[in-house]
Design a protein around this motif. Structure first.
Motif, PDB file in Angstrom:
ATOM      1  N   ARG A  61      -7.251  -4.496 -27.405  1.00  0.00           N
ATOM      2  CA  ARG A  61      -6.798  -5.108 -26.155  1.00  0.00           C
ATOM      3  C   ARG A  61      -5.648  -6.067 -26.413  1.00  0.00           C
TER       4      ARG A  61
ATOM      5  N   SER B 156      -2.512  -4.175 -26.760  1.00  0.00           N
ATOM      6  CA  SER B 156      -2.049  -3.571 -25.507  1.00  0.00           C
ATOM      7  C   SER B 156      -1.438  -4.613 -24.581  1.00  0.00           C
ATOM      8  N   ASP B 157      -1.908  -5.856 -24.667  1.00  0.00           N
ATOM      9  CA  ASP B 157      -1.412  -6.921 -23.803  1.00  0.00           C
ATOM     10  C   ASP B 157      -0.219  -7.662 -24.386  1.00  0.00           C
TER      11      ASP B 157
ATOM     12  N   TYR C 227     -11.827 -11.745 -22.918  1.00  0.00           N
ATOM     13  CA  TYR C 227     -12.817 -10.931 -23.616  1.00  0.00           C
ATOM     14  C   TYR C 227     -14.248 -11.307 -23.219  1.00  0.00           C
TER      15      TYR C 227
END
Length: 411
Positions: free
Chosen positions: A170, A173-174, A218
């Motif tokens: 994640r 991806s961010d 998260y």
């Protein structure tokens, strides 16, 4: 060791050993951490005689366990709060109420039994970074150790610190600058551990906290418990210096994570041009860091993580201007929860040269300095952290106990 460069089968073996701490190989690996001290030599946690007794253990990253304990005591005279930390050889030296040698923590069954008994006298235990507070007791299972405390009437909560729950997939991806995309880091293992820890926390049914606001991505059900710094420790008188290069410090505790290699060419270029006077700081004990920040006007923190932490707060408290990469989501979350704008000058790796040139050209940087000091005094001096821990965990339990006692007395 760069595990990305190791053959896959070796990485698999290393991971299997780590995942089976009570196996014969796991036990052998634990012995290499050192023998336990003789029985009774290493002390255990002791509380003052107060109605609420809180233990924070076992990692004390950046001295935060102790800082949260002191913040709780300062906020409420009915609380006795203590922290415990494992003494990791070669690590940074941070004060703790109880420091346990790593060999005793892992291999000292006698100390583990005594510390469990001591922790059972707490009303609340905050487990940091999903690490077991009692070493290898109960197969080194943090879930089993937490359950043992709950069975003894202790209210357990968890606090995530960072890499323990930050999913590399994640994050990458961010964030195009994510450190997890760097070949120097072994992201597959970090992904497995973070996913495992998130699952553990979500299934625990216990109150959850995170130390930095980005971690709410998260663990959205957690509460943000801000890191704590002592403004008085970092405060310094700064004489006005209208001339000369901008004094810039960069403190890469872990250079890959901070993004040092991505910005060093720009920093060195500006240093050679006389725009900045660059100081790279590594391996300096915590006790010497106030002097480092006192000598700097600007601190370049990190340009890859997308958040901010203890080092940035310390630099701001010292009157430094902090430059770093903080995502817009984090900035928005901080302002929403505190009503204050995060005063970290934004820069990713591509913008560091322009950011420092702009700061060097400013005739007056006092507004930025004052904003940083003020932000830390209102958000990171311990009052907000103590309020979060009390409101979202400690005082609901205390109120329930008081109500139960009152009900019993009426009966």
């Amino acid at each position: 060791m760069n595990r990305n460069r190791l053959p896959g089968w070796i990485n698999s073996v290393v991971d299997r050993i780590a995942d089976a701490p009570m196996s014969p190989i796991g036990r052998l690996a634990a012995r290499r951490l050192g023998a336990a001290a003789p029985a009774g030599v290493v002390p255990v946690t002791q509380f003052e005689d107060k109605p609420i007794r809180v233990l924070i253990a076992p990692v004390n990253y950046s001295g935060q366990g102790r800082a949260w304990a002191r913040a709780l005591e300062a906020a409420d005279a009915s609380i006795s709060a203590r922290n415990m930390a494992v003494d990791v050889p070669g690590g940074f030296s941070f004060d703790a109420d109880l420091v346990v040698p790593v060999g005793t923590y892992h291999n000292g069954t006698e100390w583990q039994d005594r510390q469990l008994a001591a922790a059972s006298r707490a009303t609340h235990v905050l487990i940091e970074a999903e690490e077991p507070p009692f070493g290898r007791m109960l197969s080194r299972s943090v879930v089993a150790q937490a359950a043992a405390l709950v069975e003894r009437g202790v209210d357990v909560a968890y606090l995530a610190h960072g890499t323990d729950v930050r999913l590399p997939s994640r994050h990458m991806s961010d964030n195009p600058w994510s450190h997890y995309g760097d070949p120097a880091l072994y992201a597959p293992r970090a992904e497995i551990l973070a996913a495992r820890n998130i699952r553990l926390l979500e299934e625990s049914g216990r109150p959850l906290f995170v130390s930095t606001p980005d971690l709410l991505d998260y663990l959205p059900s957690a509460s943000w418990c801000p890191v704590v710094v002592d403004p008085a420790r970092w405060a310094t008188e700064r004489p006005h210096r209208p001339d000369g290069p901008l004094r810039v410090a960069h403190v890469p505790s872990v250079s890959t994570v901070k993004g040092t290699q991505l910005i060093l060419p720009a920093l060195e270029k500006l240093d050679q041009e006389g725009i900045i006077d660059l100081r790279l700081v590594q391996g300096v004990p915590s006790a010497e860091m106030p002097a480092v920040f006192a000598a700097a006007e600007v601190v370049v923190d990190q340009v890859r993580i997308g958040s901010y932490g203890v080092a940035a707060c310390e630099a701001l408290a010292a009157g430094c201007i902090v430059v770093g990469h903080v995502s817009e989501r984090v900035r928005t979350e901080v302002e929403r929860r505190t009503g204050r704008v995060l005063p970290v000058v934004e820069s990713d790796p591509t913008g560091i040269e322009a950011a420092l040139r702009s700061l060097a050209a400013l005739p007056d940087r006092s507004e930025l300095i004052v904003a940083g000091v003020d932000f830390v005094r209102h958000v990171h001096d311990g009052r907000l952290a103590a309020a979060v821990l009390r409101d979202d965990w400690i005082t609901p339990r205390a109120r329930t106990d008081q109500e139960g006692e009152a009900h019993a007395s009426r009966d």
